[in-house]
Design an enzyme around this catalytic site. Structure first.
Site, short mmCIF file in Angstrom:
data_model
loop_
_atom_site.label_atom_id
_atom_site.label_comp_id
_atom_site.label_asym_id
_atom_site.label_seq_id
_atom_site.Cartn_x
_atom_site.Cartn_y
_atom_site.Cartn_z
N HIS A 143 0.82 -1.22 0.00
CA HIS A 143 0.00 0.00 0.00
C HIS A 143 0.84 1.26 0.00
O HIS A 143 0.37 2.34 0.33
CB HIS A 143 -0.96 0.01 1.19
N GLY A 144 2.12 1.12 -0.30
CA GLY A 144 2.96 2.29 -0.52
C GLY A 144 3.56 2.96 0.70
O GLY A 144 3.90 4.14 0.65
#
Ligand code: FES
Length: 199
Positions: A158-159
């Site tokens: 999710h970065g």
């Protein structure tokens, strides 16, 4: 070289990631759940792991298994140590004040999050939903990372981003810094992960 760095009697799983990038990224990008076969590891659950770090060169990272989790051992270069000053203002919990008892032993509550500035020992599991982040040790602009990237870890799930001390960046999904496991130096070259004190 990677196997030499590890006490074979511990059957530690190990991988080496080079500071130069791509190879290192692949080595730690595998989601943690599928990274390890169960069997031997279940037996070793809870046991402390002894690691010889003498063969680790500046900029190299080894991964060992402790309690079924990947533990990263990164020998930071002087530049990488220096970079932590630059990320101080970008990370959400620079002094490791959040959940200190869970995430950061007392001896790692410093800018380096470690006993020795040059050696990072951290559990390689994202504090968001448990993926294993990818080592992006090389600084500089690259796809998906800030232009002034100083090197660190990127969680592809999710970065979320972490600096070279495992400190989580502001405004990413992960809420906390990476966990620093208990560890102690048995000698200049030998590290015991899983215990704070020499026997
Ligand atoms: S699991 Fe790492 S960002 Fe979600």
């Amino acid at each position: 070289m990677s196997q030499d760095a590890i006490d074979p009697s511990r059957r530690a799983w190990v991988g080496i990631a080079c500071g130069a990038g791509a190879i290192g990224g692949v080595a730690v990008a595998v989601p943690f759940v599928s990274s390890f076969a169960p069997s031997e590891r279940a037996k070793a659950a809870g046991a402390a792991v002894e690691v010889d770090v003498s063969t680790l060169k500046p900029g190299e990272m080894a991964t060992v298994e402790w309690r079924g989790k990947p533990v990263w051992i990164l020998k930071r270069t002087p530049e990488q140590v220096e970079s932590l000053k630059k990320t101080d203002s970008k990370v959400a919990d620079p002094e490791s004040k959040r959940k200190p008892d869970e995430l950061t032993p007392e001896y790692a509550r410093n800018q380096y999050r470690s006993r020795k500035p040059e050696l990072l020992v951290a559990v390689g599991i994202c504090s968001h939903l448990g993926c294993s982040p990818t080592a992006k040790l090389q600084g500089g602009a690259q796809p998906g990372l800030p232009e002034d990237w100083q090197g660190g870890f990127f969680c592809p799930c999710h970065g979320s981003m972490f600096d070279l001390a495992g400190r989580v960046f502001k405004n990413v999904p992960a809420p906390d810094n990476l966990e620093i496991p208990p560890y102690v130096f048995l000698s200049d070259s030998k590290l015991l992960i899983g215990e704070d004190k020499k026997a």
